[in-house]
Design an enzyme around this catalytic site. Sequence first.
Site, PDB file in Angstrom:
ATOM      1  CB  THR A 138      -0.828   0.013   1.297  1.00  0.00           C
ATOM      2  OG1 THR A 138      -1.549  -1.187   1.353  1.00  0.00           O
ATOM      3  CG2 THR A 138      -1.735   1.217   1.374  1.00  0.00           C
ATOM      4  NE  ARG A 172      -6.999  -9.094   2.193  1.00  0.00           N
ATOM      5  CZ  ARG A 172      -6.060  -8.150   2.280  1.00  0.00           C
ATOM      6  NH1 ARG A 172      -6.002  -7.195   1.391  1.00  0.00           N
ATOM      7  NH2 ARG A 172      -5.205  -8.157   3.273  1.00  0.00           N
ATOM      8  N   GLY A 223      -8.435  -5.305   3.084  1.00  0.00           N
ATOM      9  CA  GLY A 223      -7.398  -5.266   4.116  1.00  0.00           C
ATOM     10  C   GLY A 223      -7.568  -4.038   4.979  1.00  0.00           C
ATOM     11  CG  ASP A 224      -4.026  -2.210   6.323  1.00  0.00           C
ATOM     12  OD1 ASP A 224      -3.824  -3.122   5.498  1.00  0.00           O
ATOM     13  OD2 ASP A 224      -3.320  -1.183   6.377  1.00  0.00           O
ATOM     14  CB  THR A 234       2.391  -0.401   3.924  1.00  0.00           C
ATOM     15  OG1 THR A 234       2.574  -1.401   2.924  1.00  0.00           O
ATOM     16  CG2 THR A 234       3.736  -0.055   4.502  1.00  0.00           C
ATOM     17  N   GLY A 235       1.445  -3.331   4.874  1.00  0.00           N
ATOM     18  CA  GLY A 235       1.793  -4.655   5.380  1.00  0.00           C
ATOM     19  C   GLY A 235       0.610  -5.589   5.270  1.00  0.00           C
ATOM     20  N   GLY A 249      -2.774  -6.621   5.987  1.00  0.00           N
ATOM     21  CA  GLY A 249      -3.972  -5.973   6.517  1.00  0.00           C
ATOM     22  C   GLY A 249      -4.627  -6.737   7.641  1.00  0.00           C
TER      23      GLY A 249
HETATM   24  N1  GLY Z   1      -2.050  -3.496   3.556  1.00  0.00           N
HETATM   25  C1  GLY Z   1      -2.781  -3.817   2.404  1.00  0.00           C
HETATM   26  C2  GLY Z   1      -3.660  -4.968   2.517  1.00  0.00           C
HETATM   27  O1  GLY Z   1      -3.483  -5.813   3.380  1.00  0.00           O
HETATM   28  O2  GLY Z   1      -4.560  -5.072   1.711  1.00  0.00           O
END
Ligand code: GLY
Length: 324
Positions: A155, A183, A185-186, A206-207, A209
């Site tokens: 991200t 799906r 994520g964060d 970032t990482g 989620g």
């Molecule tokens: N950090 C992005 C995701 O997990 O989608």
Amino acid sequence: MYGIIATWRMALEGISEAETMLEHDASAADALETAIRAVEDFEYYKSVGYGGLPNEDEEVELDAAFMDGDTLSIGAVGAIKDFANPVSVARCLSKEPVNNFLVGAGAEKYAHKHGFERKNMLTDRARTHYHNRLVEENQKASQDRELKPYAGHDTVGMVALDQQGSMAAATSTSGLFMKKAGRLGDSPVIGSGLYVDSEVGGASATGLGEDLMKGCISYEIVRRMKEGMTPQEACESAVAELDEKLKKKRSKAGDLSLIAMNNKGEWGCATNIKGFSFAVATENLKPTVYLVQFDENGKQYFEEASEEWMDNYMKTRTAPLIWK
Ligand code: GLY
């Protein structure tokens, strides 16, 4: 004072443009949107916008969010398909009184109604990555197959401060490569992927989620800054605590990387992975890429990326891909 900080080297061109805007008194929100759009538009970044890697059904589903630190207004889109700049749709949603977080067909309907540019976001290069990944996965034993954030790229998340003291934060991502359709994520989730309050500061993640959300980590960092921590102290302590908790309760922790800036333009970054880079510019610092390194005691420090590293980075990103 003004400034902008972003996850990953890929943000450099965007934050350079944003820095010039901030110098000329643009708002944090305008500078930030410009910076994120630059990343979304660059087809060689395979985890954001055009050229982003598809889900397991070979469709590019994008997530983005925007938060205004003056009003705490929020806007977000999840799993949106075929629109060029999800961050701009998210920003537009942040101006609505309600219905601020839209996903899938609802987000697309809204974007269409508001005249946002339609675009097929799946490039030939991303299709080649998809094909090659299927070939590689099929060669592995089933217990070794695992979804991971795409190595070295994930991200783009940013926090900006303008000369009026206003702050904004935003994210944009294609999420995990080969994720399930739908799906999230964060990144579009306020508090996890981003949070900002102009009275304090902002943070973005970032990482992985699924693990970042377990700590509502961007909010947690802003909360720590509010209690008096510097951005660096807040990032380091929050990342270390979440990493430790995940390992204790679940035996492993996914990738967690955070950047933050407070309303004085001070900034910080922390990560639990090797190879993380970030880009930052302030009134006193030209746009700079830093690499996070670890000493022999595991203590992290920042090293400015060398010219060689920068050259190699772009060569690797743009190198021809062979269909396996
Ligand atoms: N950090 C992005 C995701 O997990 O989608």
